[in-house]
Design a protein around this motif. Sequence first.
Motif, PDB file in Angstrom:
ATOM      1  N   PRO A  77      49.675  35.426  41.278  1.00  0.00           N
ATOM      2  CA  PRO A  77      48.925  34.188  41.484  1.00  0.00           C
ATOM      3  C   PRO A  77      47.512  34.330  40.932  1.00  0.00           C
ATOM      4  O   PRO A  77      46.986  35.444  40.832  1.00  0.00           O
ATOM      5  N   PRO A  78      46.885  33.221  40.558  1.00  0.00           N
ATOM      6  CA  PRO A  78      45.559  33.281  39.922  1.00  0.00           C
ATOM      7  C   PRO A  78      44.458  33.665  40.905  1.00  0.00           C
ATOM      8  O   PRO A  78      44.640  33.594  42.128  1.00  0.00           O
ATOM      9  N   PRO A  79      43.311  34.061  40.379  1.00  0.00           N
ATOM     10  CA  PRO A  79      42.190  34.465  41.233  1.00  0.00           C
ATOM     11  C   PRO A  79      41.608  33.298  42.026  1.00  0.00           C
ATOM     12  O   PRO A  79      41.444  32.197  41.490  1.00  0.00           O
ATOM     13  N   TYR A  80      41.284  33.575  43.259  1.00  0.00           N
ATOM     14  CA  TYR A  80      40.722  32.547  44.151  1.00  0.00           C
ATOM     15  C   TYR A  80      39.468  31.910  43.558  1.00  0.00           C
ATOM     16  O   TYR A  80      39.294  30.684  43.627  1.00  0.00           O
ATOM     17  N   LEU A  81      38.598  32.715  42.978  1.00  0.00           N
ATOM     18  CA  LEU A  81      37.325  32.184  42.498  1.00  0.00           C
ATOM     19  C   LEU A  81      37.487  31.244  41.315  1.00  0.00           C
ATOM     20  O   LEU A  81      36.578  30.475  41.005  1.00  0.00           O
ATOM     21  N   SER A  82      38.638  31.278  40.650  1.00  0.00           N
ATOM     22  CA  SER A  82      38.901  30.318  39.582  1.00  0.00           C
ATOM     23  C   SER A  82      39.394  28.987  40.143  1.00  0.00           C
ATOM     24  O   SER A  82      39.341  27.959  39.468  1.00  0.00           O
ATOM     25  N   LEU A  83      39.857  29.003  41.382  1.00  0.00           N
ATOM     26  CA  LEU A  83      40.435  27.814  42.012  1.00  0.00           C
ATOM     27  C   LEU A  83      39.487  27.133  42.992  1.00  0.00           C
ATOM     28  O   LEU A  83      39.588  25.928  43.221  1.00  0.00           O
ATOM     29  N   ALA A  84      38.585  27.922  43.581  1.00  0.00           N
ATOM     30  CA  ALA A  84      37.744  27.430  44.670  1.00  0.00           C
ATOM     31  C   ALA A  84      36.962  26.152  44.369  1.00  0.00           C
ATOM     32  O   ALA A  84      36.791  25.315  45.260  1.00  0.00           O
ATOM     33  N   PRO A  85      36.483  25.934  43.125  1.00  0.00           N
ATOM     34  CA  PRO A  85      35.710  24.708  42.870  1.00  0.00           C
ATOM     35  C   PRO A  85      36.507  23.423  43.035  1.00  0.00           C
ATOM     36  O   PRO A  85      35.916  22.358  43.233  1.00  0.00           O
ATOM     37  N   GLY A  98      43.061  43.163  47.793  1.00  0.00           N
ATOM     38  CA  GLY A  98      42.914  44.544  47.379  1.00  0.00           C
ATOM     39  C   GLY A  98      41.826  44.763  46.366  1.00  0.00           C
ATOM     40  O   GLY A  98      40.877  43.978  46.254  1.00  0.00           O
ATOM     41  N   ASP A  99      41.997  45.832  45.602  1.00  0.00           N
ATOM     42  CA  ASP A  99      40.957  46.282  44.683  1.00  0.00           C
ATOM     43  C   ASP A  99      41.358  46.033  43.228  1.00  0.00           C
ATOM     44  O   ASP A  99      42.190  45.169  42.943  1.00  0.00           O
ATOM     45  N   SER A 100      40.794  46.814  42.324  1.00  0.00           N
ATOM     46  CA  SER A 100      40.979  46.568  40.893  1.00  0.00           C
ATOM     47  C   SER A 100      42.405  46.797  40.410  1.00  0.00           C
ATOM     48  O   SER A 100      42.776  46.315  39.336  1.00  0.00           O
ATOM     49  N   THR A 101      43.224  47.510  41.168  1.00  0.00           N
ATOM     50  CA  THR A 101      44.604  47.709  40.749  1.00  0.00           C
ATOM     51  C   THR A 101      45.406  46.418  40.836  1.00  0.00           C
ATOM     52  O   THR A 101      46.469  46.304  40.223  1.00  0.00           O
ATOM     53  N   LEU A 102      44.892  45.429  41.590  1.00  0.00           N
ATOM     54  CA  LEU A 102      45.573  44.141  41.750  1.00  0.00           C
ATOM     55  C   LEU A 102      44.753  42.966  41.222  1.00  0.00           C
ATOM     56  O   LEU A 102      45.276  41.859  41.090  1.00  0.00           O
ATOM     57  N   ASP A 103      43.476  43.184  40.925  1.00  0.00           N
ATOM     58  CA  ASP A 103      42.584  42.105  40.501  1.00  0.00           C
ATOM     59  C   ASP A 103      43.077  41.464  39.203  1.00  0.00           C
ATOM     60  O   ASP A 103      43.355  42.155  38.224  1.00  0.00           O
ATOM     61  N   VAL A 104      43.179  40.131  39.192  1.00  0.00           N
ATOM     62  CA  VAL A 104      43.589  39.416  37.974  1.00  0.00           C
ATOM     63  C   VAL A 104      42.467  38.532  37.440  1.00  0.00           C
ATOM     64  O   VAL A 104      42.703  37.617  36.657  1.00  0.00           O
ATOM     65  N   GLY A 105      41.243  38.814  37.864  1.00  0.00           N
ATOM     66  CA  GLY A 105      40.119  38.102  37.283  1.00  0.00           C
ATOM     67  C   GLY A 105      39.075  37.579  38.238  1.00  0.00           C
ATOM     68  O   GLY A 105      38.143  36.888  37.810  1.00  0.00           O
ATOM     69  N   ASN A 106      39.170  37.900  39.523  1.00  0.00           N
ATOM     70  CA  ASN A 106      38.136  37.430  40.448  1.00  0.00           C
ATOM     71  C   ASN A 106      36.757  37.935  40.049  1.00  0.00           C
ATOM     72  O   ASN A 106      35.759  37.213  40.150  1.00  0.00           O
ATOM     73  N   ASN A 107      36.688  39.182  39.576  1.00  0.00           N
ATOM     74  CA  ASN A 107      35.382  39.746  39.240  1.00  0.00           C
ATOM     75  C   ASN A 107      34.728  39.083  38.032  1.00  0.00           C
ATOM     76  O   ASN A 107      33.531  39.233  37.805  1.00  0.00           O
ATOM     77  N   ASN A 108      35.519  38.328  37.257  1.00  0.00           N
ATOM     78  CA  ASN A 108      34.929  37.577  36.150  1.00  0.00           C
ATOM     79  C   ASN A 108      33.941  36.533  36.639  1.00  0.00           C
ATOM     80  O   ASN A 108      33.068  36.087  35.887  1.00  0.00           O
ATOM     81  N   TYR A 109      34.082  36.134  37.900  1.00  0.00           N
ATOM     82  CA  TYR A 109      33.251  35.061  38.461  1.00  0.00           C
ATOM     83  C   TYR A 109      32.109  35.605  39.314  1.00  0.00           C
ATOM     84  O   TYR A 109      31.382  34.831  39.937  1.00  0.00           O
ATOM     85  N   LEU A 110      31.958  36.927  39.341  1.00  0.00           N
ATOM     86  CA  LEU A 110      30.881  37.545  40.115  1.00  0.00           C
ATOM     87  C   LEU A 110      29.788  38.032  39.179  1.00  0.00           C
ATOM     88  O   LEU A 110      30.074  38.705  38.182  1.00  0.00           O
ATOM     89  N   ALA A 111      28.556  37.706  39.502  1.00  0.00           N
ATOM     90  CA  ALA A 111      27.423  38.096  38.659  1.00  0.00           C
ATOM     91  C   ALA A 111      26.808  39.399  39.155  1.00  0.00           C
ATOM     92  O   ALA A 111      27.013  39.806  40.292  1.00  0.00           O
ATOM     93  N   GLY A 112      26.049  40.032  38.300  1.00  0.00           N
ATOM     94  CA  GLY A 112      25.324  41.230  38.697  1.00  0.00           C
ATOM     95  C   GLY A 112      25.715  42.429  37.857  1.00  0.00           C
ATOM     96  O   GLY A 112      26.878  42.585  37.493  1.00  0.00           O
ATOM     97  N   PRO A 113      24.763  43.301  37.554  1.00  0.00           N
ATOM     98  CA  PRO A 113      25.025  44.462  36.698  1.00  0.00           C
ATOM     99  C   PRO A 113      25.959  45.479  37.333  1.00  0.00           C
ATOM    100  O   PRO A 113      26.576  46.280  36.635  1.00  0.00           O
TER     101      PRO A 113
END
Length: 367
Positions: free
Chosen positions: A94-102, A36-51
């Motif tokens: 559950p934690p954000p995918y982008l924090s786990l993917a590495p 989903g979107d920001s109503t459910l986001d728990v931090g995936n966007n922390n790992y995305l770059a860009g203004p």
Amino acid sequence: MSLLPCLLVLSSLQAPAIVAASAAAGGRPPAMFVFGDSTLDVGNNNYLAGPGVPQANKPYYGIDFPGSVPTGRFSNGYNIADYLAKSMGFASSPPPYLSLAPSTGRLVLTARGSGVSYASGGAGILDSTVQYFKSTKAQLVTKLGSRATHLLLSRSVFLFSVGSNDLFVFATAQASAHNNKSAADQQRDVATLYASLISNYSATITELHTMGARKFAIINVGLLGCVPVARLSGGTKTGACLDGLNELASGLDDALAVLLASLASRLPGFTYSLADYYGLSMATFDDPGASGYTDVADACCGGGRFGAEADCLPNATVCSNRDQHAFWDRVHPCQRGAMLTAQNFYDSRPGRYTAPINFKQLASTSL
């Protein structure tokens, strides 16, 4: 986090028993996978770059979270995904995918033990998060085997809340072109939008079903025309809700209900609960006091009219009575609002804000 090597060598014979035991513990599903979107986001966007990437990794986000730290949640504390996860027996979302993917090992352990969140602020119905899940499943199959993975996914809950960003983008474009289009053309544009979004929604759910998902907890779109930024854009002194934006959301919600009923008749084992965020929002705004609110129009963190003329940043104005505000920032609910929303969707009487069953019944359903 340190990982014990022995936990990474579960055999495909051992895993089904572990998954079954987890599912049987108090009706708790073995895992929850969040889209989903920001109503459910728990931090995936922390790992995305860009203004242009919306992020909630700075104060005053997280002011009421344990430790008063910003986590990437677009909230003063926990969000809807957190409270639904807590209701189902987990510590939090559950934690954000982008924090786990590495780390493949960490991804598998987390996916098996609690699930993974793919929700991302700004996401629409057509995005790439299903590809992230496909990668997760591949890793699960490699580590646990096909049979254990199938059992895990079939008993897990797949939570969705998406569509608001698609409608905001469309409404903004329509407003700029309004004077150049007839009413009939505008209606055709709306019909085309619905057809596209429902087609994408259908394709996403069908693909997840093909990969093993069976239990879908889906939240429809709420009263978009009543969020602070919408009230501001309406240009009235009273800050009335934008009826046109609410009607746009209502139409998509109706189409979504029809889609899910259709999918239930066609997809083997498909089970769902559709949560009526629109109806819950309407009841809340009609009688704010019944929910303990003193303000359902203004953002708690922001600035200017309705608190919506400025973002929630370290230099923003923050209200002290956060539990009495429906909105935290110009778009998102406060932590208490997220809690009340999750409570209603989880175990309110089916037919009130959920159909055909509530989220609690969905989580404990045996397939």
